[in-house]
Design an enzyme around this catalytic site. Structure first.
Site, short mmCIF file in Angstrom:
data_model
loop_
_atom_site.label_atom_id
_atom_site.label_comp_id
_atom_site.label_asym_id
_atom_site.label_seq_id
_atom_site.Cartn_x
_atom_site.Cartn_y
_atom_site.Cartn_z
N GLY A 292 -13.30 23.37 13.35
CA GLY A 292 -12.23 23.42 14.36
C GLY A 292 -10.93 23.81 13.70
N LYS A 293 -9.95 24.25 14.46
CA LYS A 293 -8.60 24.50 13.94
C LYS A 293 -7.67 24.62 15.14
CE LYS A 293 -7.33 25.72 9.77
NZ LYS A 293 -7.43 24.91 8.61
N GLY A 294 -6.45 24.20 14.95
CA GLY A 294 -5.51 24.28 16.06
C GLY A 294 -4.10 24.25 15.56
#
Ligand code: NAD
Length: 435
Positions: free
Chosen positions: A117-119
């Protein structure tokens, strides 16, 4: 040794590809080395979801400003999504998606039960007061509340965010859920469920990968010289450990330049970026020019004739422009993406091994996994235990990647992606596609 042909102008223009283009290219490349169902590869080219949220913030002067936040969730076949939240003006959905794919490979090569994931939020963190950062973070946590959680998606600090940001995120999430849930994020301060050793972990794993590479190529660490670009969390910790283990660190740098001493630098004397930003240059300015001590540019540091080069500052520093001039015998990627695709090809043709970022600096996400385990079990580990388990995980991952290098004659990067893709593909094929 063959002389590589110079990259064409077009190749150079395209060299700095986006994280998404790089991540997809690595997937396709790895797929040519693994017996994997093409349907699985097709599925892995696309993220499960990319959430976009509006994050309103009341500024100190009472004005309301609305920022855009993202959370990309690439794949969770092996466990909850895992990856950083960055605050940076150039955060986009595409960048988060590409970086979330990198996290999928990184977690898989380390055999962690996580996906990628990444944000982040498209904001310049330096333009915010501390109170504004806190309010923005709390509202962001609320906007992402349905998407995250210890069994769903576990964010961590990244560019422009830190342990305090994670503390606010965890607090906001916990308040809304009605119970303290430390495992929703990692990289927190130890007093609220963070892990000892998390901060030093990417540098420690980079040092372990370097030590193993030195041994693999049948050298003595006590006779090895090392040049390290960047003296931050990754670079300073890697340099200090390698010096402790007997290597001679001949050059280090910060954003303003490098210092070089062929007899070795006492790296403990230089504060890291965290302890005092840009201390390398001030240290260099106090040195006498005698005995071969020299101040260099960052570009010159990269081309030094040291045995090992550790780029540990920023991405895209080894390019088609300078790959032919890299004089080190081994490159260990402490930073994320320091070597462009074109440069990688040139180094491969020149026979210079590159230990890839997804293996070398994976200590950060590995100790994040330990933190998550400690949070779930409500039991803190000692620093000694964290470092022992990190060593064990790194040696296991190193052994798995080395086996591919030895068996199939792959580069270290291709071997790492093959290990990662094999694990993900096997999990996907075993679980099947529903419905
Ligand atoms: P940091 O901010 O602690 O330190 C960065 C260092 O690089 C500083 O010494 C700075 O002066 C120097 N620097 C900055 N820009 C430079 C430039 N253009 N040229 C040369 N030097 C420059 O950063 P960090 O946490 O050590 O991260 C470094 C790299 O490692 C990044 O690519 C990051 O994504 C990656 N990384 C970090 C972690 C982590 O948890 N800290 C984990 C994995 C990967």
């Amino acid at each position: 040794m063959t002389t590589p042909s110079p990259a064409t102008e077009n190749e150079q223009a395209n060299e700095l590809d986006s994280a998404l283009v790089t991540a997809r290219r690595q997937l396709e490349r790895a797929a040519t080395h693994v017996d994997v169902d093409p349907g699985v590869v097709e599925r892995l080219k696309h993220p499960t979801r990319v959430q976009q949220v509006s994050v309103p913030l009341e500024r100190e002067d009472g004005d309301i400003e609305v920022f855009t936040g993202y959370r990309a969730q690439h794949d969770d076949v092996r466990g909850p999504y895992k990856g950083g939240l960055r605050y940076h003006p150039e955060v986009t959905a595409e960048e988060c998606t590409g970086l979330s794919m990198w996290m999928t490979w990184k977690c898989a090569v380390m055999n962690l039960p996580f996906g990628g994931g990444k944000g982040g939020i498209a904001v310049d963190p330096k333009s915010l007061t501390e109170d504004e950062t806190e309010r923005l973070t709390r509202r962001f946590a609320e906007e992402l509340r349905d998407a995250v959680g210890p069994t769903k998606d576990v964010p961590a600090p990244d560019m422009g965010t830190d342990a305090q940001t994670m503390a606010w995120f965890m607090d906001a999430y916990s308040m809304q859920q009605g119970e303290t849930i430390p495992g929703v994020v990692t990289g927190k301060p130890p007093v609220i469920g963070g892990s000892y050793g998390r901060e030093e972990a990417p540098g420690r794993s980079t040092a372990i990968a370097t030590r193993e590479a030195i041994q693999y190529y049948e050298r003595e660490i006590s006779e090895t010289t090392v040049a390290v670009q960047g003296f931050g969390s990754v670079g300073a910790n890697a340099a200090r450990l390698l010096e402790e283990w007997g290597a001679t660190v001949v050059a280090v740098s910060d954003v303003n330049g490098a210092v070089y001493d062929p007899d070795g630098i006492d790296v403990d004397l230089i504060p890291s970026h965290d302890e005092e930003p840009e201390a390398v240059t001030s240290f260099a300015n106090e040195l006498d020019d005698g005995d071969g001590v020299r101040r260099l540019s960052n570009a010159e540091l990269l081309e030094l004739d040291a045995d090992v080069l550790i780029p540990a500052a920023v991405g895209n520093v080894i390019t088609a422009e300078n790959a032919d001039a890299i004089a080190a015998d081994i490159v260990v990627e402490g930073a994320n993406g320091p070597t462009t695709f074109a440069a990688d090809t040139i180094l491969e043709e020149r026979g210079v091994p590159v230990i890839p970022d997804i293996l070398a600096n994976a200590g950060g996400v590995t100790v994040s996994y330990f933190e998550w385990l400690q949070d779930i079990n409500r039991r803190q580990w000692s620093l000694e235990r964290v470092n022992d388990e990190l060593e064990e995980h790194m040696l296991d991952a190193w052994g798995d990647v080395r086996a591919e290098v030895d068996a199939a004659g792959l580069t270290w990067r291709d071997a790492a992606y093959v290990v990662a893709l094999s694990r993900i593909a096997e999990a996907k094929e075993t679980r099947g596609l529903w419905p």
